[in-house]
Motif scaffolding. Structure first.
Motif, PDB file in Angstrom:
ATOM      1  N   UNK A 274      17.882  -0.264 -48.827  1.00 44.04           N
ATOM      2  CA  UNK A 274      17.257  -1.036 -49.913  1.00 44.04           C
ATOM      3  C   UNK A 274      17.907  -2.405 -50.074  1.00 44.04           C
ATOM      4  N   UNK A 275      19.219  -2.487 -49.865  1.00 43.28           N
ATOM      5  CA  UNK A 275      19.891  -3.784 -49.948  1.00 43.28           C
ATOM      6  C   UNK A 275      19.452  -4.708 -48.811  1.00 43.28           C
ATOM      7  N   UNK A 276      19.214  -4.141 -47.645  1.00 40.06           N
ATOM      8  CA  UNK A 276      18.712  -4.952 -46.534  1.00 40.06           C
ATOM      9  C   UNK A 276      17.370  -5.578 -46.896  1.00 40.06           C
ATOM     10  N   UNK A 277      16.550  -4.834 -47.595  1.00 35.56           N
ATOM     11  CA  UNK A 277      15.266  -5.377 -48.048  1.00 35.56           C
ATOM     12  C   UNK A 277      15.474  -6.543 -49.014  1.00 35.56           C
ATOM     13  N   UNK A 278      16.482  -6.434 -49.864  1.00 37.53           N
ATOM     14  CA  UNK A 278      16.759  -7.491 -50.842  1.00 37.53           C
ATOM     15  C   UNK A 278      17.106  -8.802 -50.146  1.00 37.53           C
ATOM     16  N   UNK A 279      17.929  -8.737 -49.091  1.00 32.87           N
ATOM     17  CA  UNK A 279      18.380  -9.968 -48.425  1.00 32.87           C
ATOM     18  C   UNK A 279      17.495 -10.341 -47.246  1.00 32.87           C
ATOM     19  N   UNK A 280      16.483  -9.525 -46.947  1.00 33.85           N
ATOM     20  CA  UNK A 280      15.532  -9.874 -45.904  1.00 33.85           C
ATOM     21  C   UNK A 280      16.038  -9.687 -44.496  1.00 33.85           C
TER      22      UNK A 280
END
Length: 375
Positions: A16-22
């Protein structure tokens, strides 16, 4: 035991954090699994496999979001490799196995690690850790790896000579005295001011860094302002304002200590950058208060606070009023290569620390005025 495993819990947060930073989560997830080893399959119904000091609840991973001037936020994953079974020496061996496993994939350079590796080698590791990693994921870029070596591996009293020799071998020997003259309070070396991390970037570019961290116990804002004065161009007033806003006063910070770090690059006689790390969780009642302080700091530096809220939501679904420690640290990075603000988020895989109910008397700031703050 049944229930969610450590790897499942951490990987969900990481994805989910990877999604936040793209950024794509494929390589980060693989690296996480390699880092945890067999400990990753352990159920969270049981205790931690190893009392890691990466996080307060002994989760061997901590996340952070670095807000940088002129570029998207960066995701970092601080972690400790765990041996099978875990142990101080086994973890050190597992850490070097992890480096070897990632070397080809990430095109790592150990040019800075190799000359000092023997200094940080021992059959009887002391201190809180032997070797930690920071995995750095930037949108559209190959992942980077940074190692944190422990200067106190042979004991607290040997840390100064170890750091001095490591800097000498890396061609930075002249910088050591500058670090001592500014960063260490008179008579405090090895006591209140401790050399706690020696960090190296494992890549070979002009921006590759050597970083030395000093932990300042019972220090006040003016102590880190003095420490930062070793670096040209640092605005002491800016640094003081950041620490006061994050920590709720000018100190002394008698809970968890302030930490400062110096950044060195090849061929320099003085540090080129300075960062201060405020353990905000020790100086707020709960994470709601911590979030409010951090949002104020992000706004001050022109960063989007909505990104922080997205990152918090990626890590937890609990109310921020129900605990303290999810937002563990906040740091200000001054000087090259990437000035900005970093927010550190705990996984809380094993435990949520309850909010503080007791108001601690306000500390006295360094000018004698009352400084509001909680420990």
């Amino acid at each position: 035991m049944g229930g969610e495993s450590l790897l499942e819990h951490l990987n969900g947060q990481l994805t989910r954090l990877c999604e936040v930073v793209g950024t794509d989560s494929g390589i980060p997830s693989e690296m996480l699994a390699n880092l945890l080893g067999s400990a990753g399959s352990r159920s969270l119904d049981g205790p931690p496999a190893w009392p890691s000091n990466v996080a307060d609840d002994h989760t061997p991973v901590e996340f952070s979001i670095a807000f940088n001037e002129g570029e998207p936020p960066t995701l970092r994953v601080l972690g400790e490799a765990l041996g099978s079974p875990p142990g101080a020496l086994a973890n050190l061996s597992a850490a070097y196995d992890f480096i070897d496993a990632q070397a080809h994939r990430l095109q790592l350079s150990t040019a800075r690690l190799d000359p000092v590796r023997d200094l940080f080698a021992t059959d009887d590791p002391q201190g809180e850790f032997a070797l930690w990693f920071s995995q750095v994921f930037r949108s559209g870029r190959r992942p980077e790896l940074k190692v944190y070596l422990n200067p106190e591996l042979h004991g607290i009293q040997r840390a100064p000579e170890l750091v001095a020799e490591a800097l000498r071998r890396l061609g930075l020997g002249e910088s050591y005295q500058t670090l001592l003259d500014h960063g260490v309070r008179p008579g405090k070396l090895g006591r209140k001011d401790r050399l706690t991390f020696f960090a190296l970037d494992l890549h070979d570019t002009p921006q590759a860094r050597v970083k030395v961290y000093l932990t300042h116990h019972d220090a006040g804002v003016r102590d880190v302002v003095r420490a930062a004065s070793a670096v040209d161009g640092i605005d002491g007033a800016e640094l003081a304002e950041f620490c006061e806003a994050a920590g709720g006063g000018r100190g002394p910070f008698s809970g968890r200590p302030l930490v400062g770090s110096y950044t060195f690059t090849e061929g320099v006689k003085k540090p080129v950058g300075y960062s201060v790390y405020v353990p905000i969780r020790s100086y707020v009642r709960d994470d709601e208060e911590a979030r409010a302080r951090v949002l104020g700091l992000l706004a001050r530096y022109g960063f989007d606070g909505a990104q922080l809220d997205r990152a918090i939501s990626a890590v937890t679904r609990r109310s921020l009023r129900d605990g303290v420690g999810l937002i563990a640290h906040v740091s200000l990075r001054l000087g090259p290569p990437r000035p900005g603000v970093t927010v550190y988020l705990s996984s809380e895989a094993y435990r949520v620390q309850p909010p503080r109910r007791r108001q601690v008397p306000a500390s006295r700031d360094l000018s004698g005025r009352s400084a509001a703050g909680r420990l």
